[in-house]
Design an enzyme around this catalytic site. Sequence first.
Site, mmCIF file in Angstrom:
data_model
loop_
_atom_site.group_PDB
_atom_site.id
_atom_site.type_symbol
_atom_site.label_atom_id
_atom_site.label_comp_id
_atom_site.label_asym_id
_atom_site.label_seq_id
_atom_site.Cartn_x
_atom_site.Cartn_y
_atom_site.Cartn_z
ATOM 1 N N PRO A 23 2.023 31.051 14.528
ATOM 2 C CA PRO A 23 2.239 29.737 15.142
ATOM 3 C C PRO A 23 3.497 29.083 14.591
ATOM 4 C CG PRO A 23 0.418 29.672 13.577
ATOM 5 C CD PRO A 23 0.799 31.100 13.719
ATOM 6 N N TYR A 182 -1.290 20.469 4.956
ATOM 7 C CA TYR A 182 -1.885 19.594 5.956
ATOM 8 C C TYR A 182 -3.336 19.253 5.566
ATOM 9 C CZ TYR A 182 2.459 20.771 8.210
ATOM 10 O OH TYR A 182 3.796 20.936 8.470
ATOM 11 N N ARG A 230 -6.202 29.821 8.677
ATOM 12 C CA ARG A 230 -4.951 30.043 7.945
ATOM 13 C C ARG A 230 -4.995 29.173 6.702
ATOM 14 N NH1 ARG A 230 1.417 29.691 9.972
ATOM 15 N NH2 ARG A 230 1.991 31.636 8.937
#
Length: 370
Positions: A23, A182, A230
């Site tokens: 991604p 994140y 991930r």
Amino acid sequence: MSQLFSPFSIADLHLKNRIVIAPMCQYSAENGCATDWHLIHLGHLALSGAGLLIIEATAVEAEGRITPGDLGLWSDDNERALKRVLAAVRRHSSMPIAIQLAHAGRKASSHVPWEGGQLILPEQGGWHPVAPSAIAHAPDEPAPLALDRAGLQRVLQAFVATAQRAQRLGIDAIELHAAHGYLLHQFLSPLANSREDEYGSSLEKRMRFPLAVFDAVRAAVPAAMPVGVRLSATDWVEGGWDLEQSVVFSQALRERGCAFIHASSGGVSPRQEIPLGPGYQVSLAETMRRETGLPTIAVGLITEALQAEAIIAEGRADLVALARGMLFDPRWPWHAAVTLGAEVEAPPQYWRAQPRGVTTLFGDAKIGQR
């Protein structure tokens, strides 16, 4: 026979080879909606001959975007826009498509990279980022808002609703983004999580919210739809998240039905010291694979066909992912197939591109000429 071009299955999802398109954020959406850029971008990658294409980090709520240009899937408008793109891509490619679901947490409300990437303050048109704790990502930034119980429940439900939208769109697999600093990674790392409730302090508590998100998403989509994660296997900062903790977390994910691990690293702290070099994260993937038994994707400066072949042949990972390398060379799988004497799937419009003297690249393709 090339191991890189051998088939592989992630649960019920069958891949024609071991090459994954990682991604890659494009920062080119409008209010979260995919645009013509995504049609062009995903369209040409879907003709590359890779085994799997993973759509970029896709925000589960507007406040979870890294930048105002992030792709999202929190609204009906977002869903319609991505549906248009996927329909066009699928008319010309049979490549399986996964999507990475993400929330930026304290790294939200930022300028796009080509405009500097700095935090956009609310008075500048941005918004207040949220995080596990009121700890700023960088020393010169204001602290984010610490999520309360209502906020945690809102975010969890946003992941669920977005996963259900992805399933309605016919996406083949879901990857939860718990890497690169994140939100889910922020809960895991003691560098970003100083909570004193059931979601902070010990490893078990720091894992609790990311595991709850995984459980909720796994329960919200059909059992045949693979859901993987991930993660950053290490923060590359002393006292931060590390490989040993990543193994424990991944073992807990395996027990919950996790389909794969995509092993990356870093992103949670500007103090990180990353030893960049060819395949610098492959050893992380190798450890994750060995200790968890989960199908594992290696990523990070994998650029050469023989390098990728060796990673698979030596059992260091089950799949290899390329990101920047695929942007630089969108036909990387074609070129790797030539090097390794393998075949790739390509549209008939491109069959005449097969170089002279190469007879196996597109299999039994027969080309006439008028």
